[in-house]
Design an enzyme around this catalytic site. Structure first.
Site: not given
Length: 190
Positions: A123, A95, A45
């Protein structure tokens, strides 16, 4: 410095992943690996513009495409560090889903080991339990419903979701660092 809520999130994911590892009776080195991967899972990020990270509302298609790249960027950064190959994979897989609809590698089912499944649950749990720029933290019962729905949809491991929801309050305390007796270097509540 770039995003205080992302830093708080990463700390919570690391602690929660290690705690879930202890609930699964994984050995200490594995739990420490989970903790480290959780701390580093959103490292990519750093390449996402602040206006997207801090946006107070839904992302548009372009912004979503940019943010989705962060897990692959995490992998690209960490895989270059000698000795971090396993951490790079775990951090990058946060993810991925059992159904194969996740990203960045579209892995599914047995391709995702227990450790990767734990990181994914940690997460999502932590994200739901944390205040975000675009919404308030969800109460524990709503977190439980969301996790069960994701397990039913084939996105999260149902056994891990059951384990986490059986320990819902402690998991929330660990994920949000509200229990001041946490051991930061090994996410176990004293």
């Amino acid at each position: 410095a770039k995003s205080p809520f992302t830093a708080e999130h990463s700390l919570g994911v690391g602690l929660l992943a290690a705690y879930i590892g202890t609930l699964c009776e994984l050995d200490r080195p594995t739990c420490e690996k989970l903790e480290l991967a959780g701390y580093l899972h959103d490292l990519g990020k750093l390449k996402v513009p602040d206006e997207i990270l801090e946006k107070n509302g839904p992302l548009n298609v372009t912004e979503r495409a940019i943010i989705i790249q962060h897990s692959f960027e995490t992998y690209q950064i960490l895989r270059r560090i000698s000795g971090f190959e396993a951490i790079a994979r775990l951090a990058a897989f946060h993810h991925e889903t059992l159904s194969g609809e996740g990203y960045p590698f579209h892995m599914h089912g047995t391709e995702l080991g227990m450790e990767a499944r734990i990181i994914a649950v940690a997460d999502i749990f932590q994200a739901l339990a944390q205040d975000r720029p675009y919404r308030s933290a969800l109460p524990p019962e709503k977190i439980k419903v969301v996790l069960h729905n994701l397990a039913k949809a084939g996105k999260l491991d149902p056994e891990l979701v059951a384990l986490v929801t059986q320990n819902l309050i402690t998991c929330r305390q660990v994920a949000t660092q509200t229990n001041t007796r946490q051991n930061i270097f090994f996410g176990v509540v004293d």
